[in-house]
Design an enzyme around this catalytic site. Structure first.
Site, PDB file in Angstrom:
ATOM      1  N   HIS A  25      40.842 -30.302  48.916  1.00 54.23           N
ATOM      2  CA  HIS A  25      41.173 -28.875  48.952  1.00 54.23           C
ATOM      3  C   HIS A  25      40.062 -28.145  49.691  1.00 54.23           C
ATOM      4  O   HIS A  25      38.894 -28.502  49.552  1.00 54.23           O
ATOM      5  CB  HIS A  25      41.262 -28.295  47.533  1.00 54.23           C
ATOM      6  CG  HIS A  25      41.160 -26.789  47.532  1.00 54.23           C
ATOM      7  ND1 HIS A  25      42.229 -25.977  47.801  1.00 54.23           N
ATOM      8  CD2 HIS A  25      40.094 -25.959  47.365  1.00 54.23           C
ATOM      9  CE1 HIS A  25      41.831 -24.708  47.779  1.00 54.23           C
ATOM     10  NE2 HIS A  25      40.534 -24.667  47.515  1.00 54.23           N
ATOM     11  N   THR A  37      48.090 -29.828  55.727  1.00 56.61           N
ATOM     12  CA  THR A  37      48.427 -30.153  54.333  1.00 56.61           C
ATOM     13  C   THR A  37      49.171 -31.484  54.240  1.00 56.61           C
ATOM     14  O   THR A  37      48.877 -32.320  53.381  1.00 56.61           O
ATOM     15  CB  THR A  37      49.320 -29.032  53.738  1.00 56.61           C
ATOM     16  OG1 THR A  37      48.693 -27.774  53.968  1.00 56.61           O
ATOM     17  CG2 THR A  37      49.547 -29.234  52.251  1.00 56.61           C
ATOM     18  N   ARG A  91      42.428 -35.663  56.050  1.00 61.38           N
ATOM     19  CA  ARG A  91      43.779 -35.992  55.573  1.00 61.38           C
ATOM     20  C   ARG A  91      44.446 -37.062  56.434  1.00 61.38           C
ATOM     21  O   ARG A  91      45.173 -37.910  55.919  1.00 61.38           O
ATOM     22  CB  ARG A  91      44.608 -34.717  55.469  1.00 61.38           C
ATOM     23  CG  ARG A  91      44.195 -33.892  54.230  1.00 61.38           C
ATOM     24  CD  ARG A  91      44.753 -32.515  54.262  1.00 61.38           C
ATOM     25  NE  ARG A  91      44.634 -31.827  52.979  1.00 61.38           N
ATOM     26  CZ  ARG A  91      44.805 -30.517  52.817  1.00 61.38           C
ATOM     27  NH1 ARG A  91      45.108 -29.766  53.865  1.00 61.38           N
ATOM     28  NH2 ARG A  91      44.674 -29.966  51.633  1.00 61.38           N
ATOM     29  N   GLU A 136      36.815 -18.914  44.191  1.00 58.71           N
ATOM     30  CA  GLU A 136      36.905 -20.316  43.766  1.00 58.71           C
ATOM     31  C   GLU A 136      35.523 -20.886  43.424  1.00 58.71           C
ATOM     32  O   GLU A 136      35.371 -21.617  42.438  1.00 58.71           O
ATOM     33  CB  GLU A 136      37.589 -21.136  44.874  1.00 58.71           C
ATOM     34  CG  GLU A 136      39.066 -20.746  45.038  1.00 58.71           C
ATOM     35  CD  GLU A 136      39.744 -21.386  46.239  1.00 58.71           C
ATOM     36  OE1 GLU A 136      39.090 -22.175  46.973  1.00 58.71           O
ATOM     37  OE2 GLU A 136      40.941 -21.104  46.452  1.00 58.71           O
ATOM     38  N   ASN A 192      46.761 -35.270  48.749  1.00 58.60           N
ATOM     39  CA  ASN A 192      46.209 -35.135  50.093  1.00 58.60           C
ATOM     40  C   ASN A 192      44.687 -35.025  50.148  1.00 58.60           C
ATOM     41  O   ASN A 192      44.120 -34.430  51.054  1.00 58.60           O
ATOM     42  CB  ASN A 192      46.905 -33.990  50.835  1.00 58.60           C
ATOM     43  CG  ASN A 192      46.736 -32.656  50.120  1.00 58.60           C
ATOM     44  OD1 ASN A 192      46.027 -32.582  49.136  1.00 58.60           O
ATOM     45  ND2 ASN A 192      47.366 -31.621  50.633  1.00 58.60           N
ATOM     46  N   ARG A 227      38.691 -26.146  57.038  1.00 62.53           N
ATOM     47  CA  ARG A 227      40.146 -26.284  57.170  1.00 62.53           C
ATOM     48  C   ARG A 227      40.476 -27.205  58.353  1.00 62.53           C
ATOM     49  O   ARG A 227      41.403 -28.008  58.302  1.00 62.53           O
ATOM     50  CB  ARG A 227      40.815 -24.920  57.371  1.00 62.53           C
ATOM     51  CG  ARG A 227      40.670 -23.952  56.209  1.00 62.53           C
ATOM     52  CD  ARG A 227      41.476 -24.317  55.001  1.00 62.53           C
ATOM     53  NE  ARG A 227      42.904 -24.221  55.216  1.00 62.53           N
ATOM     54  CZ  ARG A 227      43.809 -24.351  54.239  1.00 62.53           C
ATOM     55  NH1 ARG A 227      43.419 -24.578  52.987  1.00 62.53           N
ATOM     56  NH2 ARG A 227      45.095 -24.275  54.493  1.00 62.53           N
ATOM     57  N   TYR A 231      45.340 -22.974  40.746  1.00 60.94           N
ATOM     58  CA  TYR A 231      46.525 -22.996  41.612  1.00 60.94           C
ATOM     59  C   TYR A 231      47.559 -21.944  41.219  1.00 60.94           C
ATOM     60  O   TYR A 231      48.740 -22.084  41.535  1.00 60.94           O
ATOM     61  CB  TYR A 231      47.148 -24.391  41.617  1.00 60.94           C
ATOM     62  CG  TYR A 231      46.462 -25.352  42.561  1.00 60.94           C
ATOM     63  CD1 TYR A 231      46.379 -25.074  43.934  1.00 60.94           C
ATOM     64  CD2 TYR A 231      45.897 -26.538  42.110  1.00 60.94           C
ATOM     65  CE1 TYR A 231      45.767 -25.948  44.810  1.00 60.94           C
ATOM     66  CE2 TYR A 231      45.274 -27.422  42.985  1.00 60.94           C
ATOM     67  CZ  TYR A 231      45.220 -27.121  44.337  1.00 60.94           C
ATOM     68  OH  TYR A 231      44.615 -27.994  45.207  1.00 60.94           O
ATOM     69  N   LYS A 242      39.969 -34.596  45.740  1.00 61.96           N
ATOM     70  CA  LYS A 242      41.043 -34.686  44.747  1.00 61.96           C
ATOM     71  C   LYS A 242      41.155 -36.094  44.139  1.00 61.96           C
ATOM     72  O   LYS A 242      40.594 -37.062  44.668  1.00 61.96           O
ATOM     73  CB  LYS A 242      42.369 -34.274  45.403  1.00 61.96           C
ATOM     74  CG  LYS A 242      42.412 -32.794  45.836  1.00 61.96           C
ATOM     75  CD  LYS A 242      43.787 -32.442  46.415  1.00 61.96           C
ATOM     76  CE  LYS A 242      43.861 -30.985  46.836  1.00 61.96           C
ATOM     77  NZ  LYS A 242      45.214 -30.639  47.339  1.00 61.96           N
ATOM     78  N   PHE A 271      56.710 -27.573  43.034  1.00 55.89           N
ATOM     79  CA  PHE A 271      55.772 -28.685  42.832  1.00 55.89           C
ATOM     80  C   PHE A 271      54.601 -28.323  41.922  1.00 55.89           C
ATOM     81  O   PHE A 271      53.688 -29.133  41.729  1.00 55.89           O
ATOM     82  CB  PHE A 271      55.240 -29.188  44.184  1.00 55.89           C
ATOM     83  CG  PHE A 271      54.585 -28.108  45.028  1.00 55.89           C
ATOM     84  CD1 PHE A 271      53.279 -27.716  44.797  1.00 55.89           C
ATOM     85  CD2 PHE A 271      55.289 -27.506  46.067  1.00 55.89           C
ATOM     86  CE1 PHE A 271      52.681 -26.733  45.580  1.00 55.89           C
ATOM     87  CE2 PHE A 271      54.704 -26.512  46.849  1.00 55.89           C
ATOM     88  CZ  PHE A 271      53.382 -26.131  46.597  1.00 55.89           C
TER      89      PHE A 271
HETATM   90  P1  ATP Z   1      44.744 -26.828  49.370  1.00 57.50           P
HETATM   91  O1  ATP Z   1      45.081 -25.453  48.815  1.00 57.50           O
HETATM   92  O2  ATP Z   1      44.800 -27.909  48.289  1.00 57.50           O
HETATM   93  O3  ATP Z   1      43.513 -26.843  50.171  1.00 57.50           O
HETATM   94  P2  ATP Z   1      46.582 -26.367  51.512  1.00 57.50           P
HETATM   95  O4  ATP Z   1      45.989 -25.001  51.545  1.00 57.50           O
HETATM   96  O5  ATP Z   1      46.607 -27.177  52.753  1.00 57.50           O
HETATM   97  O6  ATP Z   1      45.902 -27.246  50.393  1.00 57.50           O
HETATM   98  P3  ATP Z   1      48.733 -25.210  49.969  1.00 57.50           P
HETATM   99  O7  ATP Z   1      49.969 -24.713  50.607  1.00 57.50           O
HETATM  100  O8  ATP Z   1      47.695 -24.229  49.490  1.00 57.50           O
HETATM  101  O9  ATP Z   1      48.061 -26.267  50.976  1.00 57.50           O
HETATM  102  O10 ATP Z   1      49.176 -26.135  48.771  1.00 57.50           O
HETATM  103  C1  ATP Z   1      48.258 -26.475  47.757  1.00 57.50           C
HETATM  104  C2  ATP Z   1      48.446 -27.913  47.368  1.00 57.50           C
HETATM  105  O11 ATP Z   1      49.704 -28.075  46.741  1.00 57.50           O
HETATM  106  C3  ATP Z   1      48.469 -28.895  48.536  1.00 57.50           C
HETATM  107  O12 ATP Z   1      47.205 -29.285  48.971  1.00 57.50           O
HETATM  108  C4  ATP Z   1      49.208 -30.056  47.914  1.00 57.50           C
HETATM  109  O13 ATP Z   1      48.337 -30.833  47.097  1.00 57.50           O
HETATM  110  C5  ATP Z   1      50.222 -29.354  47.048  1.00 57.50           C
HETATM  111  N1  ATP Z   1      51.483 -29.195  47.775  1.00 57.50           N
HETATM  112  C6  ATP Z   1      51.740 -28.301  48.764  1.00 57.50           C
HETATM  113  N2  ATP Z   1      52.993 -28.433  49.236  1.00 57.50           N
HETATM  114  C7  ATP Z   1      53.556 -29.432  48.493  1.00 57.50           C
HETATM  115  C8  ATP Z   1      54.830 -30.059  48.475  1.00 57.50           C
HETATM  116  N3  ATP Z   1      55.804 -29.685  49.297  1.00 57.50           N
HETATM  117  N4  ATP Z   1      55.039 -31.066  47.578  1.00 57.50           N
HETATM  118  C9  ATP Z   1      54.067 -31.444  46.730  1.00 57.50           C
HETATM  119  N5  ATP Z   1      52.837 -30.898  46.688  1.00 57.50           N
HETATM  120  C10 ATP Z   1      52.578 -29.905  47.561  1.00 57.50           C
HETATM  121 MG    MG Z   2      45.726 -23.738  49.845  1.00 56.27          MG
END
Ligand code: ATP
Ligand code: MG
Length: 137
Positions: free
Chosen positions: A115, A91, A102, A126, A112, A85, A49, A9, A57
């Site tokens: 992805h 996350t 992370r 994807e 973070n 993962r 997304y 990212k 967010f």
């Molecule tokens: P990713 O999908 O990016 O691999 P993840 O699966 O760990 O991450 P998700 O719940 O899918 O987490 O959220 C997608 C992305 O949205 C997160 O990686 C982060 O960048 C953002 N995100 C998630 N929760 C928050 C939050 N509370 N505030 C701001 N951004 C958030």
């Molecule tokens: Mg995710």
């Protein structure tokens, strides 16, 4: 063997951490079988997304993902989806285990660093959004 989709990212590309992230990926036994640096369009980021579009967010997340170039990747290995993962960590970097990407590099729950696909089905979807079959070797 399995494939998963990864994004390094903007917070990580901006800090020149692509190589360091890739070292963690490769040390974990995952092979980078496709990789390119791109600037995501707003449409691409919104589509990618889409599952989060009702979350508070979402706007911030899309703005962040298009703020700088990203590196998109296909990773291959045994149980690649679950393995990556694990290597990424939670996350929220404050909750991420030692040695995870992370924990090592992420700045916040939003910024973070990486992805990774959360299921085999999503990995396929994807990967197809960013790579043709011929680009994956
Ligand atoms: P990713 O999908 O990016 O691999 P993840 O699966 O760990 O991450 P998700 O719940 O899918 O987490 O959220 C997608 C992305 O949205 C997160 O990686 C982060 O960048 C953002 N995100 C998630 N929760 C928050 C939050 N509370 N505030 C701001 N951004 C958030
Ligand atoms: Mg995710």
């Amino acid at each position: 063997t399995e494939r998963t989709f990864s994004i390094i990212k903007p917070d990580a590309t901006r800090r020149n951490l692509t190589g360091k992230v890739n070292a963690v990926i490769e040390d974990a036994g995952l092979r980078i079988v496709a990789q390119k640096r791109i600037r995501m369009s707003r449409d691409q980021a919104e589509k990618f997304y889409e599952v989060h579009k009702e979350r508070p967010f979402f706007g911030e997340l899309v703005d962040f993902m298009i703020s700088e170039p990203v590196v998109v990747q296909v990773l291959e290995g045994e149980n690649a989806v679950a393995r990556y993962r694990e290597v990424m960590g939670a996350t929220n970097p404050a909750q991420a285990a030692d040695g995870t990407i992370r924990k090592l590099y992420a700045e916040s729950v939003g910024e973070n660093s990486v992805h990774g696909s959360d299921s085999l089905d999503n990995a396929e979807i994807e990967i197809a959004q960013f790579f043709t079959d011929a680009e994956i070797v």
